[in-house]
Design a protein around this motif. Sequence first.
Motif, short mmCIF file in Angstrom:
data_model
loop_
_atom_site.label_atom_id
_atom_site.label_comp_id
_atom_site.label_asym_id
_atom_site.label_seq_id
_atom_site.Cartn_x
_atom_site.Cartn_y
_atom_site.Cartn_z
N GLU A 258 66.91 50.90 42.64
CA GLU A 258 65.97 50.52 41.59
C GLU A 258 64.54 50.83 42.02
N LEU A 259 63.77 51.41 41.13
CA LEU A 259 62.36 51.67 41.34
C LEU A 259 61.57 50.90 40.28
N THR A 260 60.70 49.99 40.72
CA THR A 260 59.94 49.18 39.77
C THR A 260 58.44 49.31 40.06
N TRP A 261 57.69 49.10 39.02
CA TRP A 261 56.23 49.15 39.13
C TRP A 261 55.65 48.07 38.23
N SER A 262 54.97 47.13 38.85
CA SER A 262 54.37 46.03 38.09
C SER A 262 52.86 46.23 38.03
N VAL A 263 52.33 46.23 36.85
CA VAL A 263 50.90 46.43 36.67
C VAL A 263 50.34 45.34 35.77
N GLU A 264 49.11 44.93 36.08
CA GLU A 264 48.43 43.97 35.23
C GLU A 264 47.81 44.70 34.04
N TRP A 265 47.16 43.95 33.19
CA TRP A 265 46.49 44.56 32.05
C TRP A 265 45.55 45.66 32.55
N PRO A 266 45.63 46.88 31.99
CA PRO A 266 44.92 48.03 32.57
C PRO A 266 43.44 47.80 32.86
N GLY A 267 42.75 47.07 32.01
CA GLY A 267 41.31 46.89 32.19
C GLY A 267 40.94 46.06 33.41
N VAL A 268 41.93 45.33 33.97
CA VAL A 268 41.61 44.45 35.08
C VAL A 268 41.21 45.22 36.33
N TYR A 269 41.75 46.43 36.50
CA TYR A 269 41.47 47.19 37.72
C TYR A 269 40.04 47.73 37.71
N GLY A 270 39.59 48.17 36.55
CA GLY A 270 38.20 48.60 36.44
C GLY A 270 37.24 47.44 36.67
N ALA A 271 37.62 46.26 36.11
CA ALA A 271 36.78 45.07 36.30
C ALA A 271 36.73 44.67 37.77
N ARG A 272 37.86 44.78 38.46
CA ARG A 272 37.89 44.45 39.89
C ARG A 272 37.06 45.44 40.70
N GLY A 273 37.08 46.70 40.27
CA GLY A 273 36.26 47.69 40.97
C GLY A 273 34.78 47.35 40.87
N LYS A 274 34.34 46.94 39.67
CA LYS A 274 32.95 46.53 39.50
C LYS A 274 32.64 45.27 40.30
N GLU A 275 33.62 44.35 40.35
CA GLU A 275 33.42 43.14 41.15
C GLU A 275 33.29 43.50 42.64
N ALA A 276 34.09 44.47 43.09
CA ALA A 276 34.00 44.90 44.49
C ALA A 276 32.62 45.46 44.79
N ASP A 277 32.08 46.22 43.85
CA ASP A 277 30.73 46.77 44.05
C ASP A 277 29.70 45.64 44.14
N LYS A 278 29.85 44.63 43.28
CA LYS A 278 28.91 43.50 43.31
C LYS A 278 29.05 42.72 44.62
N LYS A 279 30.27 42.52 45.07
CA LYS A 279 30.49 41.81 46.33
C LYS A 279 29.93 42.61 47.50
N PHE A 280 30.09 43.93 47.42
CA PHE A 280 29.55 44.77 48.50
C PHE A 280 28.03 44.70 48.52
N SER A 281 27.44 44.72 47.33
CA SER A 281 25.98 44.58 47.26
C SER A 281 25.55 43.25 47.86
N LYS A 282 26.30 42.19 47.57
CA LYS A 282 26.01 40.87 48.14
C LYS A 282 26.13 40.91 49.66
N ALA A 283 27.19 41.55 50.17
CA ALA A 283 27.37 41.65 51.62
C ALA A 283 26.22 42.43 52.26
#
Length: 399
Positions: A83-108
């Motif tokens: 069996e090969l499975t792939w679980s993904v969250e709502w597509p827009g969440v990954y872009g939002a997390r990428g922006k959050e990572a940028d904000k966290k990096f700026s904070k760091a």
Amino acid sequence: MWFRILLGVALMIIVSTPCISKGATIDETAIKILKGSPAFQSDIYSLESAYRNLKTESNLPDPELGGEYLVMPSDVDNRWTAELTWSVEWPGVYGARGKEADKKFSKAGYEIHLRRMDALMEIRDLLLDYIQHKQKLDLLEELNNNNDSIYRLARESSKGGEITILDLNKVRLEYANIRSARASLLDEELEITSSLSKIYGKDCSELLKELILDFPEIVIPSDEIFSDIKNNAPSLKLAQAEAEAAEQAIRVAKMEALPSLSIGYKHAFEDGMHFNGATFGISLPIFSSRGRQKAAKADIIDAQYRIEAGREEIDADVAMTIRRLQYIKNQIDELEPIMVSVDYNTQLLKAYRGGLLTLIEYISDRNYFTTAAMDLITMKYNAAKALMQLEKYRGLETL
């Protein structure tokens, strides 16, 4: 690419400085020591590590491969599945997390920037201490040489009965006091050099030989400094970055509340036959993201209050520092012309040799002028410390 650009700009701001040559300023020397600091190098790599770790949060999840194999009795074919499975969250969440990572990096980045600013202030303070000690040592060295001359004159006078042995001993005590003061300053200078070397990561004695042993010019800042500080104060930038990261965290939490999907392909072998099929699943994260949204909202409020409180505290501190700086400058402007208008050591010695002053009067007057000269050095030192405090609020970009 974004990380490379930001890191490059940060390094240019923090470490870019002309090569230290003969006659290095306090700021040039301070940055040179900071660049050599192992802690500084560690921060650079910790910033890159933080960025890499943050960016992985926005990556799509990896597919999962699984299966099973069932051993059947000898007269029955074994069973197996893959069996090969792939679980993904709502597509827009990954872009939002990428922006959050940028904000966290700026904070760091601002957190490291603030630590670097604190380290730079510590180095500057030590360099100012070093300059103050060197200037006072030069003053005592001149007194020591002058004392040799006056002692020889006093000893000759005592032989002729012109002064008493008590007066001669006063000269000897003055000589001992000067040597004691010099020894104390030299010991403190060694401690300062040792502290700077610990930060630098190696002996910085040679580096200090290039330092200009004078305090920076006293310039009273204009009212524009308040707007500069509100735009550049590292502590305020950090609080703003924390607020922006929290705002993005709310967006991520809202996206995470949307359904996530799971799809897969399954192949099975059973009873001598092969089966192909697909799997599909959906999850409804109704409750899991609520706590994160509330926490992020609390972080925003906390950051906003800290920004407001920080601005008021800095404004008050800057205003007080400027008033103190103006007061010290007025004192210096009044005292310095008097002290530089004449070589008081030479003039006092001439007066003593000419019989215009007794030995005790000479020692008393010389100590009076020496105290004034020491006070002038201390005033310039305090003024330089006040200026450096203002530079801390304006950030490293002002260097």
